[in-house]
Design an enzyme around this catalytic site. Structure first.
Site, PDB file in Angstrom:
ATOM      1  N   ALA A 245      -4.437   7.551  -4.467  1.00  0.00           N
ATOM      2  CA  ALA A 245      -3.069   7.101  -4.710  1.00  0.00           C
ATOM      3  C   ALA A 245      -3.157   5.605  -5.029  1.00  0.00           C
ATOM      4  O   ALA A 245      -3.132   4.754  -4.135  1.00  0.00           O
ATOM      5  CB  ALA A 245      -2.205   7.353  -3.485  1.00  0.00           C
TER       6      ALA A 245
ATOM      7  N   THR B 228       0.846  -1.192   0.000  1.00  0.00           N
ATOM      8  CA  THR B 228       0.000   0.000   0.000  1.00  0.00           C
ATOM      9  C   THR B 228       0.886   1.248   0.000  1.00  0.00           C
ATOM     10  O   THR B 228       2.085   1.162  -0.292  1.00  0.00           O
ATOM     11  CB  THR B 228      -0.981  -0.027   1.202  1.00  0.00           C
ATOM     12  OG1 THR B 228      -1.953   1.009   1.047  1.00  0.00           O
ATOM     13  CG2 THR B 228      -0.271   0.145   2.527  1.00  0.00           C
ATOM     14  N   ASN B 229       0.326   2.409   0.297  1.00  0.00           N
ATOM     15  CA  ASN B 229       1.102   3.653   0.363  1.00  0.00           C
ATOM     16  C   ASN B 229       0.539   4.531   1.483  1.00  0.00           C
ATOM     17  O   ASN B 229      -0.377   4.130   2.193  1.00  0.00           O
ATOM     18  CB  ASN B 229       1.068   4.371  -0.992  1.00  0.00           C
ATOM     19  CG  ASN B 229      -0.353   4.717  -1.392  1.00  0.00           C
ATOM     20  OD1 ASN B 229      -1.014   5.517  -0.749  1.00  0.00           O
ATOM     21  ND2 ASN B 229      -0.842   4.069  -2.448  1.00  0.00           N
ATOM     22  N   ARG B 230       1.084   5.730   1.629  1.00  0.00           N
ATOM     23  CA  ARG B 230       0.788   6.572   2.795  1.00  0.00           C
ATOM     24  C   ARG B 230      -0.420   7.487   2.620  1.00  0.00           C
ATOM     25  O   ARG B 230      -0.632   8.385   3.431  1.00  0.00           O
ATOM     26  CB  ARG B 230       2.014   7.416   3.143  1.00  0.00           C
ATOM     27  CG  ARG B 230       3.225   6.599   3.539  1.00  0.00           C
ATOM     28  CD  ARG B 230       4.410   7.502   3.840  1.00  0.00           C
ATOM     29  NE  ARG B 230       5.630   6.743   4.029  1.00  0.00           N
ATOM     30  CZ  ARG B 230       5.973   6.131   5.152  1.00  0.00           C
ATOM     31  NH1 ARG B 230       5.165   6.199   6.210  1.00  0.00           N
ATOM     32  NH2 ARG B 230       7.100   5.461   5.242  1.00  0.00           N
TER      33      ARG B 230
END
Ligand code: PMT
Length: 214
Positions: free
Chosen positions: A88, A21-23
């Site tokens: 995102a 995943t990402n932030r």
């Protein structure tokens, strides 16, 4: 006006326990949903997993993966006037998902990743979307040039570019600082809370939609 907004991160599963995943917190996209619904528009928010409450009056489709977001957008764009892609989305996903927990064994583990569908890139061609199309660009260098490349390649009317290497803005923060990249010119906006910025962006995007109408 019918407005579709994507927000948040995606989660790409590796095995039953783990994902890539990402932030992204979803704050930028949810603030936009709040701003458009507050201005009296009908808003559909398609979001990856976040900790945020869905703003009142907003229709909501929760998704996990890039593939799920792609299919939710494909099914929803038909009646949409304005689409804003703030999510995102993972650019790569594991080539296969292990049925059971991946056990530690060798000193290194190599993952094979494959491209996810480019949802914003599919809007004009694959989905046949003719409304106002707004993308984001999260960059760490060459902000204007990279954003302009996305504007052209993905056939957008506007790219909202943020330099996510700057401390205090972008991923996870309550604040952001963006460069608006239009086909003919750019406009730099001052740093602001995502809440304040979202209200300004909603106004800018609605004006853009009015200008682009035949
Ligand atoms: O969620 P927050 O914590 O509030 O943070 C906000 C944000 C930094 C996530 C937001 O402001 C932002 O920049 N969103 C876009 C993040 C991104 O993935 O940018 P990108 O440059 O990689 O992608 C370009 C555009 O294509 C984006 O509109 C993205 O939604 C879209 N995209 C990307 C890949 C993909 N497979 N499908 C897409 O639709």
């Amino acid at each position: 006006m019918h407005v579709l907004i994507t927000a948040g991160p995606t989660r790409e599963p590796l095995d039953p326990l783990r994902y890539l995943t990402n932030r992204s917190s979803g704050k930028m996209g949810y603030a936009l949903a709040h701003a458009f619904v507050g201005a009296g528009h009908s808003v559909l928010l398609i979001s990856g997993p976040t900790e945020l409450d869905v703003p009142g009056g907003v229709d909501f489709i929760p998704v996990e993966t890039a593939a799920e977001m792609h299919s939710a957008v494909a099914q929803s764009l038909g009646h949409i006037d304005i689409a804003v892609f703030a999510a995102a989305v993972a650019d790569y996903t594991p080539a296969s998902v292990a049925a059971h927990k991946i056990k530690k064994a060798a000193a290194t583990l190599t993952l094979e990743l494959v491209r996810t569908p480019d949802i914003l890139g599919a809007a004009r061609g694959e989905f046949g979307f003719t409304g106002t199309l707004v993308g984001f660009a999260a960059e760490t260098q060459n902000l204007e040039a990279n954003a302009r490349d996305k504007l052209v390649r993905k056939h957008c009317d506007l790219i909202i570019a943020n330099d996510v290497s700057k401390p205090g803005i972008g991923f996870g923060s309550d604040h952001n600082e963006v460069l608006l990249v239009y086909p003919e010119y750019n406009e730099a906006l001052p740093p602001a809370s995502k809440h304040t910025l979202a209200h300004h962006l909603a106004t800018v995007i609605l004006e853009l939609h009015q200008r682009r109408k035949p």
